[in-house]
Enzyme design. Structure first.
Site, PDB file in Angstrom:
ATOM      1  N   GLY A 178      14.606  57.226  67.896  1.00  0.00           N
ATOM      2  CA  GLY A 178      14.963  55.863  68.283  1.00  0.00           C
ATOM      3  C   GLY A 178      16.110  55.828  69.263  1.00  0.00           C
ATOM      4  N   ASP A 204      21.711  55.598  62.764  1.00  0.00           N
ATOM      5  CA  ASP A 204      21.688  55.575  61.300  1.00  0.00           C
ATOM      6  C   ASP A 204      22.853  56.336  60.665  1.00  0.00           C
ATOM      7  OD1 ASP A 204      19.329  54.210  61.632  1.00  0.00           O
ATOM      8  OD2 ASP A 204      18.041  55.882  61.083  1.00  0.00           O
ATOM      9  N   MET A 219      19.176  47.824  60.032  1.00  0.00           N
ATOM     10  CA  MET A 219      18.457  49.099  60.105  1.00  0.00           C
ATOM     11  C   MET A 219      19.171  50.166  59.267  1.00  0.00           C
ATOM     12  SD  MET A 219      17.080  49.490  63.999  1.00  0.00           S
ATOM     13  CE  MET A 219      15.393  49.013  64.409  1.00  0.00           C
ATOM     14  N   GLY A 220      18.680  51.394  59.373  1.00  0.00           N
ATOM     15  CA  GLY A 220      19.305  52.522  58.691  1.00  0.00           C
ATOM     16  C   GLY A 220      18.433  53.137  57.609  1.00  0.00           C
ATOM     17  N   ARG A 221      17.203  52.635  57.517  1.00  0.00           N
ATOM     18  CA  ARG A 221      16.277  53.129  56.483  1.00  0.00           C
ATOM     19  C   ARG A 221      16.946  53.097  55.100  1.00  0.00           C
ATOM     20  NH1 ARG A 221      14.313  58.134  60.288  1.00  0.00           N
ATOM     21  NH2 ARG A 221      13.086  56.901  61.726  1.00  0.00           N
ATOM     22  N   GLU A 275      17.125  47.359  55.518  1.00  0.00           N
ATOM     23  CA  GLU A 275      15.661  47.371  55.628  1.00  0.00           C
ATOM     24  C   GLU A 275      15.036  48.228  54.526  1.00  0.00           C
ATOM     25  OE1 GLU A 275      14.723  49.046  59.475  1.00  0.00           O
ATOM     26  OE2 GLU A 275      15.465  51.042  58.942  1.00  0.00           O
ATOM     27  N   GLN A 321      19.562  45.542  67.645  1.00  0.00           N
ATOM     28  CA  GLN A 321      20.813  46.156  67.188  1.00  0.00           C
ATOM     29  C   GLN A 321      21.023  47.568  67.724  1.00  0.00           C
ATOM     30  OE1 GLN A 321      20.542  47.069  62.646  1.00  0.00           O
ATOM     31  NE2 GLN A 321      18.667  45.994  63.200  1.00  0.00           N
TER      32      GLN A 321
END
Lengths: 427, 427
Positions: free
Chosen positions: B12, B142, B192-194, B248, B302
């Site tokens: 990403g 992340d 985000m950030g899993r 998320e 973001q």
């Protein structure tokens, strides 16, 4: 004869609503022979009904000066309290509060729904023989107040900043999508504006030369999910990638719609969104490219991001606030301050006044002639119209200790003079 | 002995990935006795497999200097092409392309999944007796590369900018929510950030004094939809409003998850989102305040908003790119450049190297000790860690004719020397 003033906000925030507030405050202070105290209704008309008033004199000059670059409506609050004709008690209460605090000026910052309120209050005060000057100050990111001939208002303060948000966002998203397209070839982004396409249209400002694989679906486009998918896949075959800007009001079937205090669809609170429906539809139908569609929903971020506000918009919002006070003092009650532009290729705006009944509950769409025949874009006429509104510079947002320094008002209500009152819609 | 270099990106985008690219280019140019041409793989390893290489010498110095403030990965592209051990043909092809273009240096910018690729290529080259120096350049918003003791890497380039995005966003949203709470008391925002909580945690940087009604739900929080709703309603009873930042990767039940090329959940392409599920749950359960919950999903915005990038992050990303070249030239193959910090209360970062096998496929969560006991916040230790990374200033994004002026590379591939090849995953 010297009277006090009340200022209040209504409807959704904008990045420049506080700039109009600052203009009103500065102008009131420049008419000391006419205007005494300046009070703000805490959360708009709700604060007036509840007699929750803040004295602007209790705010430091520094905090007032910081209003210029403080986004949204946190300083004095706003609301979506609907005042219908039959809410007689509410109207009477407003008049009582004005009388109790010796208020002779009422400045109301709001959009098309909101302008109904000052219009009615102005009429009621006149009927009751009360000296109350009511002046409207236009505000809405949607740009849907006025007429499609742009004779009532050229553009509403707030719109230029929403337009700049979308222009700059799409520039960033083009970098993202260009880089990431072999994995995520389609980026869907949902824009505000309800059924009126001015905000999604502003995505075009990112790319007036039409070099990006950008498709814009305003609510007025006439497209369906099926034709949208066909167009996206054609774009993928040509460019390998596609940026889809879609209006929250685009017809994507039922969204489990929620409603706000004005009875309008509240898209942000609905059970699903156009962005999600479009994303799912595209991923289910299958893309003519490797990878998947992703959905983005900036929501209220697009109406509250200070650094993406337009300096032109900030300056105009301030001036229109000042103008409203001048109109009130010089011309009396029943007007809204407005902004128009001179004909010609150069952007020359000027301030005027328009009768409140003309604007109250007016509503406009983006002119159909500004939507391209294929329904995927807006024309150069739109670009010519909107480009000057986004300005040419970053606003100077102060940073203290690594964070944005916004205005922070001292929210202490002035002494109440009336018995408590429960507004009709709270019962 | 002089050799050419290839630089490529993977995974990403981040707002500062191009800054690392610029650092690599500048450093390669400063070792003319070792490094000849610099080629970029168009869309990362895919471009190398397809022999789609861009010559950096064809780019103007102005466009290279603009990389510093150009977000995301549009300049040379990135990808999510997974290279598993058994894709022998792909690995052989990479070696062939390197040999055909006399490449002796391979700089690979990527996150934890991506670092697997240079590690394998480095080993393979050594096995085959090929002089190929492979160096990794870390990148991921992340911050989930490395170990929870922060001995492999203190923070990944890209994270500081994602953190600044969230700090500044929440400051704006606090103005919005404060102003609008009588109609929309709860604003939900998905980060985000899993499954790793570093990005949502950064919302706390907006309010280190804990004055806002802000609740942060990292994936590691242990909360459920039910306990989330209980906490939000308690906040509403205290403050009348609540800002909910949710990861998320928060467990909100099935989302109809999509998967990316690495096999990970692609939250942006899933059939619904945590933000929507939480919004619907709160609106259905009922709020202890008038009005409704709204959902916001910034998604890829973001990781691609230039003006919200951190200047500290931009500078570090550049230096780490330069460092990678120095490591390659001086220390040989098999390292990743890394950034660590000196112990103590002042932020003093320094650059180092770490063996690629140590980082390849490493993964870290936010330390559990940094999550508060109630699972709604992060501790001051986190603030102390992350605050220096967001910097103290706006980046100087150039504006030309009202628009952001980003770098635009001339994407013309160099002459191919090998027969066409179809990568295994495209078959």
């Amino acid at each position: 004869m010297k009277k006090n003033a009340i200022v209040a906000q209504s409807g959704g925030p904008s990045p420049v609503i506080n700039s109009s507030l600052q203009g009103i405050i500065d102008a009131c202070n420049s008419w000391p022979e006419h205007i005494g105290h300046i009070y703000a209704g805490w959360h708009g008309i709700e604060g007036i009904l509840l007699e929750e008033l803040i004295d602007i004199a209790h705010q430091s000059p520094k905090e007032i000066s910081l209003l210029r670059y403080t986004p949204a409506a946190g300083a004095i609050g706003t609301c979506r309290y609907k005042l219908k004709d039959d809410q007689v008690e509410d109207y009477q209460r407003i008049i009582e509060v004005m009388r109790a605090h010796d208020v002779g000026y009422f400045f109301y910052i709001g959009g098309n729904d909101s302008m109904d309120t000052p219009d009615k209050v102005s009429k009621l005060a006149r009927e009751e023989g009360i000296e109350l000057i009511v002046t409207g100050v236009p505000k809405t990111i949607d740009n849907d107040l006025g007429d499609e001939g742009f004779t009532i208002i050229d553009h509403t303060p707030g719109y230029g900043s929403a337009a700049r948000y979308w222009a700059y966002l799409i520039q960033n998203i083009d970098e993202e999508n260009r880089g990431m397209c072999v994995s995520e070839p389609v980026a869907v982004l949902q824009a505000m504006g309800r059924k009126s396409g001015f905000i999604p249209a502003a995505a075009r400002l990112a790319d007036p030369e039409r070099e990006m694989p950008l498709q814009i679906y305003v609510a007025e486009s006439g497209h369906t999910l099926e034709t949208l998918a066909e167009n996206v896949n054609r774009q993928l075959q040509r460019s390998g990638r596609c940026i889809v800007v879609v209006s929250e009001g685009f017809d994507a079937g039922s969204l489990g719609e929620a409603r706000d205090g004005f009875g309008h669809i509240e898209y942000g609170a609905s059970q699903t969104t156009v962005a999600q429906v479009v994303t799912n539809y595209l991923n289910h139908a299958g893309l003519k490219a490797r990878g998947q569609t992703t959905g983005q929903l900036p929501g209220v971020i697009q109406r509250s991001t200070s650094i993406l506000a337009s300096k032109v918009d900030i300056a105009e919002a301030y001036e229109i606030g000042k103008k409203a006070v001048e109109i009130g003092v010089k011309e009396g009650t029943g007007w809204m301050a407005t902004i128009l532009r001179k004909p010609g290729s150069t952007y020359v705006p000027f301030l005027e006044k328009v009768p409140l009944p003309v604007v109250a509950n007016s509503a406009r769409h983006i002119p159909l002639s500004w939507i391209t025949k294929d329904g995927l874009d807006v024309t150069d006429d739109f670009v010519h119209y909107a480009k000057p509104l986004i300005g040419n510079d970053w606003p100077e947002i102060a940073i203290e200790d690594g964070l944005q320094r916004f205005s922070r008002f001292n929210v202490r209500f002035i002494e109440k003079k009336l018995p408590p009152y429960l507004p009709i819609r709270f019962r």
